[in-house]
Design an enzyme around this catalytic site. Structure first.
Site, PDB file in Angstrom:
ATOM      1  N   SER A 185       0.792  -1.225   0.000  1.00 25.34           N
ATOM      2  CA  SER A 185       0.000   0.000   0.000  1.00 25.34           C
ATOM      3  C   SER A 185       0.828   1.281   0.000  1.00 25.34           C
ATOM      4  CB  SER A 185      -0.950  -0.005   1.189  1.00 25.34           C
ATOM      5  OG  SER A 185      -0.212   0.031   2.384  1.00 25.34           O
ATOM      6  N   HIS A 213      -5.757  -4.525  -1.327  1.00 25.96           N
ATOM      7  CA  HIS A 213      -5.589  -3.359  -2.212  1.00 25.96           C
ATOM      8  C   HIS A 213      -5.593  -3.755  -3.689  1.00 25.96           C
ATOM      9  CE1 HIS A 213      -4.812  -0.081   0.623  1.00 25.96           C
ATOM     10  NE2 HIS A 213      -4.218  -0.984   1.381  1.00 25.96           N
ATOM     11  N   LYS A 244     -12.684  -1.689   1.167  1.00 26.30           N
ATOM     12  CA  LYS A 244     -11.981  -0.807   0.233  1.00 26.30           C
ATOM     13  C   LYS A 244     -12.770  -0.771  -1.090  1.00 26.30           C
ATOM     14  CE  LYS A 244      -7.525  -1.946   2.440  1.00 26.30           C
ATOM     15  NZ  LYS A 244      -7.480  -0.950   3.512  1.00 26.30           N
TER      16      LYS A 244
HETATM   17  C1  LIG Z   1      -3.192  -5.305   3.009  1.00 28.23           C
HETATM   18  C2  LIG Z   1      -4.275  -5.139   4.026  1.00 28.23           C
HETATM   19  N1  LIG Z   1      -4.744  -6.218   4.678  1.00 28.23           N
HETATM   20  C3  LIG Z   1      -5.710  -6.122   5.597  1.00 28.23           C
HETATM   21  C4  LIG Z   1      -6.272  -4.903   5.925  1.00 28.23           C
HETATM   22  C5  LIG Z   1      -7.336  -4.844   6.961  1.00 28.23           C
HETATM   23  O1  LIG Z   1      -8.598  -4.774   6.345  1.00 28.23           O
HETATM   24  P1  LIG Z   1      -9.880  -4.455   7.206  1.00 28.23           P
HETATM   25  O2  LIG Z   1     -10.037  -2.973   7.208  1.00 28.23           O
HETATM   26  O3  LIG Z   1     -10.988  -5.174   6.497  1.00 28.23           O
HETATM   27  O4  LIG Z   1      -9.634  -5.002   8.560  1.00 28.23           O
HETATM   28  C6  LIG Z   1      -5.837  -3.752   5.268  1.00 28.23           C
HETATM   29  C7  LIG Z   1      -6.423  -2.442   5.631  1.00 28.23           C
HETATM   30  O5  LIG Z   1      -5.773  -1.458   5.815  1.00 28.23           O
HETATM   31  C8  LIG Z   1      -4.802  -3.871   4.305  1.00 28.23           C
HETATM   32  O6  LIG Z   1      -4.343  -2.790   3.667  1.00 28.23           O
END
Ligand SMILES: Cc1ncc(COP(=O)(O)O)c(C=O)c1O
Length: 398
Positions: A185, A213, A244
């Site tokens: 990210s 992402h 997202k």
């Molecule tokens: C790569 C990644 N995995 C997991 C998550 C966590 O997702 P959630 O908001 O559904 O807990 C995020 C959120 O920032 C993320 O960027």
């Protein structure tokens, strides 16, 4: 002095230390729905380039209607975990729709992807096994790995030589699981899944990709990294979020081989011991996957927006990381500059975030721009013009 006072002093000292290191996170208050144009509490109206609203579905009327209808039909909450009395037909329908989208065998829903990642390793692997994790993987993967007794290996971000070395050492263990984010990210780079898969074949390893992402974004029709690298149905475990591209509310999932999902339903602690997703979120989720099944218009627009923005920024002389995702990192290298530029951009009506150490490596400060299918060309042009103006003022570009 009461019981709390010593602890209170400790806490205020910690908070002071965070503040004096310049790491204190302020929350900017928004008083409008999540969208391309948002209103801040200060009254300022700005164009939003820092949400994960990749397909622009956060305020989509169809999702809002579907959420409302599911709530009217099936109620507000489930008041139960899935296996006691918390599974509606809608939950099963959404799980099936997610598996259809990714070309996988079965899906299990969680309250968030943080939970999906937190609950995936410990039920599947033991101290006899190995987890080989990319060094830039998300915090939820790191925490999930910590909860598991498997032997831990780490390889430098997307570095296949290092991954191969770790795989060689991990031959000592029974099973090996390579785990990677689909898109990292902070840089927006896509994981080299074709090469990871080839190494997994060579060294007899399983693969897991966190598509948070990349889902809805990467690949010709936005089906994620397995589409981009022609590996649909070949990767054992995918995790992802509904928070997202897929509407931006809450919810996470693990999708993949059916035996893996079956065992997770029996043993995954965030699934067994946490409440079911509410009908509104599930109803909107089903609508989202139906929408994406019908048309690729949103993914196509997002791809066009990302390509247009990157091309114009490069032409203007900015140092932009190459991206195949909806994340465009504008490199500034200097921490203060990243904050000054983000503040000046806000005054120009452009909401972006500057990141610096320790969120990114020292000397790698940047502004992260997140594109959306909801951006129109006029929004992109306004953003680019604001970057050019502030970039010249701050001597980032000539
Ligand atoms: C790569 C990644 N995995 C997991 C998550 C966590 O997702 P959630 O908001 O559904 O807990 C995020 C959120 O920032 C993320 O960027």
């Amino acid at each position: 002095m009461n019981n709390y006072s010593n602890f209170q002093k400790y806490l205020t000292d910690e908070i002071d230390a965070i503040q004096s290191a310049g790491l204190y996170k302020e929350e900017r208050i928004i008083t409008s729905p999540q969208s391309v144009k948002i209103r801040l509490q200060s009254g300022l109206e700005v164009l939003n380039f820092c949400a994960n609203n990749y397909l622009g579905l956060a305020g989509h009327p169809g999702l809002i209607e579907a959420a409302g209808k599911a709530m009217q039909d099936r109620g507000y909450g489930m008041s139960s975990v899935r296996f006691i009395c918390g599974t509606q037909d809608l939950h099963k329908e959404l799980e099936k729709a997610i598996a259809g989208f990714f070309g996988t065998e079965d899906t299990i829903l969680y309250a968030a992807c943080f939970d999906a990642n937190g609950g995936v390793f410990e039920p599947l692997l033991t101290e006899e096994d190995a987890i080989i994790s990319d060094s830039l993987n998300h915090a939820s993967i790191i925490d999930g790995v910590r909860l598991c007794k498997a032997v831990r290996y780490r390889y430098a971000n997307a570095n296949m030589e290092d991954l191969e070395t770790q795989l060689q050492t991990a031959q000592a263990q029974r099973f090996r699981l390579i785990v990677t984010d689909g898109v990292f990210s902070m840089d927006g780079n896509v994981t080299p899944l074709d090469k990871i898969y080839a190494l997994a074949q060579k060294y007899n390893a399983l693969v897991m990709v966190d598509e948070s992402h990349s889902a809805g974004v990467v690949g010709e029709t936005g089906r994620g990294t397995t589409e981009q690298f022609n590996l649909r149905g070949q990767i054992e475990i995918l995790t992802g979020t509904l928070g997202k591209a897929f509407g931006g509310a809450v919810g996470g999932f693990t999708t993949g081989k059916k035996e893996i999902i079956e065992l997770l339903r029996q043993r995954s602690r965030p699934y067994l011991f946490s409440n079911s997703l509410p009908p509104s979120v599930v109803g909107a989720g089903i609508y989202t996957f139906q929408l994406l099944e019908k048309s690729n218009a949103l993914q196509n627009k997002l791809h066009a927006n990302a390509a247009y923005f990157t091309e114009k920024m490069l032409a203007a002389g900015f140092d932009v990381k190459p991206t195949q995702s909806a994340i465009c990192a504008v490199m500034l290298y200097d921490a203060k500059l990243s904050q000054d530029m983000a503040s000046q951009l806000l005054e120009e009506g452009i909401y972006v975030t500057g990141f610096y150490y320790p969120v990114v490596p020292k000397g790698q400060a940047r502004i992260r721009v997140q594109l959306s299918a909801a951006h129109e060309k006029e929004h992109l042009d306004k953003c680019i013009q604001a970057f050019i103006k502030t970039g010249k003022e701050l001597k980032v570009i000539a």
